[in-house]
Design a protein around this motif. Sequence first.
Motif, mmCIF file in Angstrom:
data_model
loop_
_atom_site.group_PDB
_atom_site.id
_atom_site.type_symbol
_atom_site.label_atom_id
_atom_site.label_comp_id
_atom_site.label_asym_id
_atom_site.label_seq_id
_atom_site.Cartn_x
_atom_site.Cartn_y
_atom_site.Cartn_z
ATOM 1 N N VAL A 127 6.394 -11.660 6.773
ATOM 2 C CA VAL A 127 5.040 -11.898 6.281
ATOM 3 C C VAL A 127 4.576 -13.269 6.760
ATOM 4 O O VAL A 127 5.243 -14.280 6.548
ATOM 5 C CB VAL A 127 4.980 -11.829 4.740
ATOM 6 C CG1 VAL A 127 3.617 -12.253 4.223
ATOM 7 C CG2 VAL A 127 5.320 -10.421 4.270
ATOM 8 N N GLU A 128 3.430 -13.291 7.415
ATOM 9 C CA GLU A 128 2.841 -14.541 7.888
ATOM 10 C C GLU A 128 1.792 -15.044 6.892
ATOM 11 O O GLU A 128 1.708 -16.230 6.618
ATOM 12 C CB GLU A 128 2.184 -14.304 9.257
ATOM 13 C CG GLU A 128 1.615 -15.521 9.910
ATOM 14 C CD GLU A 128 2.669 -16.468 10.432
ATOM 15 O OE1 GLU A 128 2.377 -17.664 10.505
ATOM 16 O OE2 GLU A 128 3.777 -16.020 10.767
ATOM 17 N N TYR A 129 0.994 -14.108 6.356
ATOM 18 C CA TYR A 129 -0.136 -14.487 5.506
ATOM 19 C C TYR A 129 -0.510 -13.312 4.611
ATOM 20 O O TYR A 129 -0.486 -12.166 5.047
ATOM 21 C CB TYR A 129 -1.324 -14.862 6.404
ATOM 22 C CG TYR A 129 -2.547 -15.324 5.677
ATOM 23 C CD1 TYR A 129 -2.637 -16.613 5.186
ATOM 24 C CD2 TYR A 129 -3.620 -14.467 5.482
ATOM 25 C CE1 TYR A 129 -3.766 -17.044 4.505
ATOM 26 C CE2 TYR A 129 -4.755 -14.888 4.813
ATOM 27 C CZ TYR A 129 -4.818 -16.179 4.331
ATOM 28 O OH TYR A 129 -5.931 -16.600 3.667
ATOM 29 N N ILE A 130 -0.891 -13.610 3.373
ATOM 30 C CA ILE A 130 -1.375 -12.585 2.446
ATOM 31 C C ILE A 130 -2.818 -12.936 2.100
ATOM 32 O O ILE A 130 -3.095 -14.014 1.579
ATOM 33 C CB ILE A 130 -0.536 -12.527 1.160
ATOM 34 C CG1 ILE A 130 0.914 -12.185 1.478
ATOM 35 C CG2 ILE A 130 -1.128 -11.512 0.187
ATOM 36 C CD1 ILE A 130 1.837 -12.236 0.277
ATOM 37 N N SER A 131 -3.748 -12.026 2.413
ATOM 38 C CA SER A 131 -5.151 -12.239 2.047
ATOM 39 C C SER A 131 -5.510 -11.284 0.917
ATOM 40 O O SER A 131 -4.656 -10.584 0.393
ATOM 41 C CB SER A 131 -6.060 -12.027 3.259
ATOM 42 O OG SER A 131 -6.156 -10.674 3.580
ATOM 43 N N GLN B 47 4.161 -11.377 11.248
ATOM 44 C CA GLN B 47 4.396 -12.333 12.324
ATOM 45 C C GLN B 47 4.079 -11.765 13.698
ATOM 46 O O GLN B 47 3.779 -12.509 14.620
ATOM 47 C CB GLN B 47 5.836 -12.832 12.284
ATOM 48 C CG GLN B 47 6.103 -13.721 11.106
ATOM 49 C CD GLN B 47 7.541 -14.152 11.022
ATOM 50 O OE1 GLN B 47 8.384 -13.727 11.812
ATOM 51 N NE2 GLN B 47 7.841 -15.000 10.055
ATOM 52 N N ASN B 48 4.130 -10.452 13.849
ATOM 53 C CA ASN B 48 3.824 -9.830 15.141
ATOM 54 C C ASN B 48 2.357 -9.398 15.234
ATOM 55 O O ASN B 48 2.008 -8.528 16.008
ATOM 56 C CB ASN B 48 4.755 -8.650 15.407
ATOM 57 C CG ASN B 48 4.686 -7.595 14.335
ATOM 58 O OD1 ASN B 48 3.958 -7.738 13.360
ATOM 59 N ND2 ASN B 48 5.449 -6.542 14.494
ATOM 60 N N ASP B 49 1.487 -10.034 14.432
ATOM 61 C CA ASP B 49 0.038 -9.808 14.426
ATOM 62 C C ASP B 49 -0.391 -8.409 14.013
ATOM 63 O O ASP B 49 -1.468 -7.949 14.391
ATOM 64 C CB ASP B 49 -0.588 -10.163 15.778
ATOM 65 C CG ASP B 49 -0.500 -11.651 16.074
ATOM 66 O OD1 ASP B 49 -0.520 -12.441 15.115
ATOM 67 O OD2 ASP B 49 -0.404 -12.010 17.258
ATOM 68 N N ILE B 50 0.395 -7.728 13.226
ATOM 69 C CA ILE B 50 0.021 -6.429 12.671
ATOM 70 C C ILE B 50 -0.544 -6.653 11.272
ATOM 71 O O ILE B 50 0.038 -7.385 10.467
ATOM 72 C CB ILE B 50 1.229 -5.469 12.618
ATOM 73 C CG1 ILE B 50 1.676 -5.124 14.025
ATOM 74 C CG2 ILE B 50 0.885 -4.213 11.825
ATOM 75 C CD1 ILE B 50 2.916 -4.256 14.083
ATOM 76 N N ASN B 51 -1.689 -6.042 10.998
ATOM 77 C CA ASN B 51 -2.307 -6.100 9.675
ATOM 78 C C ASN B 51 -1.937 -4.858 8.885
ATOM 79 O O ASN B 51 -2.132 -3.740 9.357
ATOM 80 C CB ASN B 51 -3.835 -6.180 9.781
ATOM 81 C CG ASN B 51 -4.315 -7.549 10.149
ATOM 82 O OD1 ASN B 51 -3.853 -8.530 9.601
ATOM 83 N ND2 ASN B 51 -5.235 -7.614 11.093
ATOM 84 N N ILE B 52 -1.435 -5.065 7.683
ATOM 85 C CA ILE B 52 -1.096 -3.971 6.774
ATOM 86 C C ILE B 52 -2.109 -4.024 5.626
ATOM 87 O O ILE B 52 -2.309 -5.096 5.040
ATOM 88 C CB ILE B 52 0.332 -4.139 6.207
ATOM 89 C CG1 ILE B 52 1.360 -4.251 7.325
ATOM 90 C CG2 ILE B 52 0.664 -3.015 5.238
ATOM 91 C CD1 ILE B 52 1.561 -3.007 8.137
ATOM 92 N N HIS C 198 0.873 -1.171 0.000
ATOM 93 C CA HIS C 198 0.000 0.000 0.000
ATOM 94 C C HIS C 198 0.908 1.219 0.000
ATOM 95 O O HIS C 198 2.032 1.156 0.484
ATOM 96 C CB HIS C 198 -0.871 -0.016 1.265
ATOM 97 C CG HIS C 198 -2.102 0.826 1.175
ATOM 98 N ND1 HIS C 198 -2.080 2.184 1.382
ATOM 99 C CD2 HIS C 198 -3.390 0.486 0.921
ATOM 100 C CE1 HIS C 198 -3.305 2.657 1.260
ATOM 101 N NE2 HIS C 198 -4.118 1.644 0.974
ATOM 102 N N ILE C 199 0.425 2.323 -0.523
ATOM 103 C CA ILE C 199 1.252 3.529 -0.529
ATOM 104 C C ILE C 199 1.577 3.918 0.920
ATOM 105 O O ILE C 199 0.734 3.857 1.794
ATOM 106 C CB ILE C 199 0.562 4.683 -1.287
ATOM 107 C CG1 ILE C 199 1.559 5.757 -1.612
ATOM 108 C CG2 ILE C 199 -0.611 5.214 -0.527
ATOM 109 C CD1 ILE C 199 1.172 6.627 -2.761
#
Length: 60
Positions: A21-25, A32-37, A11-12
Amino acid sequence: MWAEYGFIRPHIGYAVNNKYVEYISADCILLQNDINIPLNKKYRDDLKKKYFKWLGDINV
């Protein structure tokens, strides 16, 4: 440009290190530290290509 250093741009205003990166939706990346970008659909296809290419290049 960033992909050669192990970063992707979801994202910009964001740069994410591939190692965390744990997961890409469809609309976000979970780190991995439970932050959503947030993941902008404009960057989604290119981001996935670069991320999975990076995964394939890892020598474990």
